[in-house]
Write an enzyme that holds these catalytic residues in place. Structure first.
Site, PDB file in Angstrom:
ATOM      1  N   GLY A 157       0.759  -1.153   0.081  1.00  0.00           N
ATOM      2  CA  GLY A 157       0.205   0.006  -0.051  1.00  0.00           C
ATOM      3  C   GLY A 157       0.833   1.092   0.262  1.00  0.00           C
ATOM      4  O   GLY A 157       2.034   1.171   0.208  1.00  0.00           O
ATOM      5  N   THR A 208       1.210   3.567   1.995  1.00  0.00           N
ATOM      6  CA  THR A 208       1.953   4.299   3.069  1.00  0.00           C
ATOM      7  C   THR A 208       3.094   3.460   3.382  1.00  0.00           C
ATOM      8  O   THR A 208       4.474   4.033   3.803  1.00  0.00           O
ATOM      9  CB  THR A 208       1.091   4.156   4.576  1.00  0.00           C
ATOM     10  OG1 THR A 208      -0.440   4.547   4.330  1.00  0.00           O
ATOM     11  CG2 THR A 208       1.733   4.938   5.645  1.00  0.00           C
ATOM     12  N   ALA A 254      -3.033  -0.244   7.110  1.00  0.00           N
ATOM     13  CA  ALA A 254      -4.331  -0.666   7.487  1.00  0.00           C
ATOM     14  C   ALA A 254      -5.496   0.284   6.942  1.00  0.00           C
ATOM     15  O   ALA A 254      -5.367   1.521   6.396  1.00  0.00           O
ATOM     16  CB  ALA A 254      -4.523  -0.625   8.764  1.00  0.00           C
ATOM     17  N   LYS A 290      -7.662  -5.013   6.978  1.00  0.00           N
ATOM     18  CA  LYS A 290      -6.989  -4.816   6.044  1.00  0.00           C
ATOM     19  C   LYS A 290      -7.570  -5.323   4.629  1.00  0.00           C
ATOM     20  O   LYS A 290      -8.588  -6.269   4.620  1.00  0.00           O
ATOM     21  CB  LYS A 290      -5.634  -5.218   6.278  1.00  0.00           C
ATOM     22  CG  LYS A 290      -4.988  -4.700   7.486  1.00  0.00           C
ATOM     23  CD  LYS A 290      -3.552  -5.111   7.648  1.00  0.00           C
ATOM     24  CE  LYS A 290      -2.787  -5.272   6.564  1.00  0.00           C
ATOM     25  NZ  LYS A 290      -2.376  -4.203   5.520  1.00  0.00           N
ATOM     26  N   ARG A 296      -7.557  -3.630   1.091  1.00  0.00           N
ATOM     27  CA  ARG A 296      -8.135  -2.764   0.114  1.00  0.00           C
ATOM     28  C   ARG A 296      -7.270  -3.161  -1.027  1.00  0.00           C
ATOM     29  O   ARG A 296      -7.739  -2.977  -2.291  1.00  0.00           O
ATOM     30  CB  ARG A 296      -8.078  -1.166   0.565  1.00  0.00           C
ATOM     31  CG  ARG A 296      -8.278  -0.348  -0.476  1.00  0.00           C
ATOM     32  CD  ARG A 296      -7.523   0.974  -0.464  1.00  0.00           C
ATOM     33  NE  ARG A 296      -6.025   0.964  -0.298  1.00  0.00           N
ATOM     34  CZ  ARG A 296      -5.220   0.658  -1.078  1.00  0.00           C
ATOM     35  NH1 ARG A 296      -5.429   0.322  -2.282  1.00  0.00           N
ATOM     36  NH2 ARG A 296      -3.832   0.310  -0.800  1.00  0.00           N
ATOM     37  N   GLU A 351      -0.021 -10.535   3.712  1.00  0.00           N
ATOM     38  CA  GLU A 351       0.216  -9.644   4.691  1.00  0.00           C
ATOM     39  C   GLU A 351      -0.126 -10.308   6.383  1.00  0.00           C
ATOM     40  O   GLU A 351       0.684 -10.247   7.258  1.00  0.00           O
ATOM     41  CB  GLU A 351      -0.683  -8.367   4.742  1.00  0.00           C
ATOM     42  CG  GLU A 351      -0.225  -7.505   3.617  1.00  0.00           C
ATOM     43  CD  GLU A 351      -1.268  -6.400   3.470  1.00  0.00           C
ATOM     44  OE1 GLU A 351      -0.897  -5.415   2.623  1.00  0.00           O
ATOM     45  OE2 GLU A 351      -2.564  -6.498   3.616  1.00  0.00           O
TER      46      GLU A 351
HETATM   47  C1  5RP Z   1      -3.382  -3.809   1.178  1.00  0.00           C
HETATM   48  C2  5RP Z   1      -3.628  -3.267   2.530  1.00  0.00           C
HETATM   49  C3  5RP Z   1      -3.026  -1.978   2.733  1.00  0.00           C
HETATM   50  O1  5RP Z   1      -2.012  -2.009   3.602  1.00  0.00           O
HETATM   51  C4  5RP Z   1      -4.005  -1.099   3.288  1.00  0.00           C
HETATM   52  O2  5RP Z   1      -5.044  -0.856   2.240  1.00  0.00           O
HETATM   53  C5  5RP Z   1      -3.615   0.505   3.476  1.00  0.00           C
HETATM   54  O3  5RP Z   1      -3.037   1.184   2.233  1.00  0.00           O
HETATM   55  P1  5RP Z   1      -2.613   2.600   2.157  1.00  0.00           P
HETATM   56  O4  5RP Z   1      -1.309   2.661   2.964  1.00  0.00           O
HETATM   57  O5  5RP Z   1      -2.547   2.665   0.521  1.00  0.00           O
HETATM   58  O6  5RP Z   1      -3.771   3.232   2.679  1.00  0.00           O
HETATM   59  O7  5RP Z   1      -4.164  -3.765   3.276  1.00  0.00           O
HETATM   60  O8  5RP Z   1      -4.107  -5.048   1.280  1.00  0.00           O
END
Ligand code: 5RP
Length: 231
Positions: A34, A36, A90, A101, A103, A110
């Protein structure tokens, strides 16, 4: 508490960089997926240039590709079934540090990497902090069982939706070759029970509920000027 940062990228960068500062020489690190965590890897790359020696276990193709661009050495859970630290993003974090988690459809790997880690650092911006988990719960399933899994998810009182691709017709295919169902629940009052119930459905690979790691979890909430570290 610092007021919510207007630009989420600023907060994500702050949280991601702070997590990278917690990495010590010689560590084996789980690299989440993701936007972050991409900042964590950006900062780790600079620290590697300055002499830091680490190896990372990527949780997705996206992370592996980016880690190689950043010259972060990679390894596997086969070589390191127990690792020092996992750093991941997350979608929602509740006050007990339980998470949603997935997305990015990477939650199965993970969760494997978080389970292998002695310490789990979650990097988020303030928008991810909720009083009660109530978002979509991503559920990775084998395509063979889509119909019975959908029926059993309906029995758990959610609206299950097959995740469709963007710039790809039809269902999203995960890095493991499976489908994703986004299960829309109202407020999730008993996340541990729900995680266990979803996990018992034949054909489910893994859900995006992460309730089992709270004892070893630290959450870094990025802000414009400083980060909040919980606990
Ligand atoms: C991927 C995830 C990501 O860690 C979660 O969606 C957070 O993403 P981002 O840092 O882009 O907001 O679970 O499967």
């Amino acid at each position: 508490m610092e007021s919510m940062t207007r630009d989420p990228a600023v907060a994500k960068r702050a949280a991601g960089y702070k997590a990278a500062e917690m990495v010590k020489d010689g560590m084996i690190i789980g690299l989440g997926t993701g936007s972050t965590v991409m900042y964590t890897m950006e900062r780790l790359s600079r620290r590697i240039d300055e002499g830091l020696t680490i190896a990372g276990i990527p949780t997705s193709f996206q992370t592996a590709i980016r880690a190689r661009e950043y010259n972060i050495p990679l390894t596997t859970l086969d070589d390191h079934p127990v690792i020092d630290l996992a750093i991941d993003g997350a979608d929602e974090v509740d006050p007990q540090l339980r998470l949603i988690k997935g997305r990015g459809a990477a939650h199965t790997r993970e969760k494997c990497v978080a389970a292998a880690a002695q310490r789990f650092i979650v990097v988020v911006d303030e928008q991810k902090m909720v009083t009660c988990l109530d978002g979509l719960v991503p559920v990775e399933i084998i395509a063979f069982a889509i119909r019975p899994v959908m029926d059993q998810l309906l029995n758990l009182n959610c609206t299950p939706i097959l995740r469709e691709g963007v710039k790809k017709d039809g269902p999203v295919i995960t890095d493991n070759g499976n489908f994703i169902i986004d299960a829309k629940f109202k407020k999730i009052t008993k996340p541990e029970k729900l995680e266990a119930s979803i996990g018992l459905i034949p054909g489910v690979v893994e859900s995006g509920l992460f309730c089992g790691f709270t004892d070893k979890t630290t959450v870094i909430v990025g802000g414009e000027k400083k980060c909040r570290v919980i606990p």
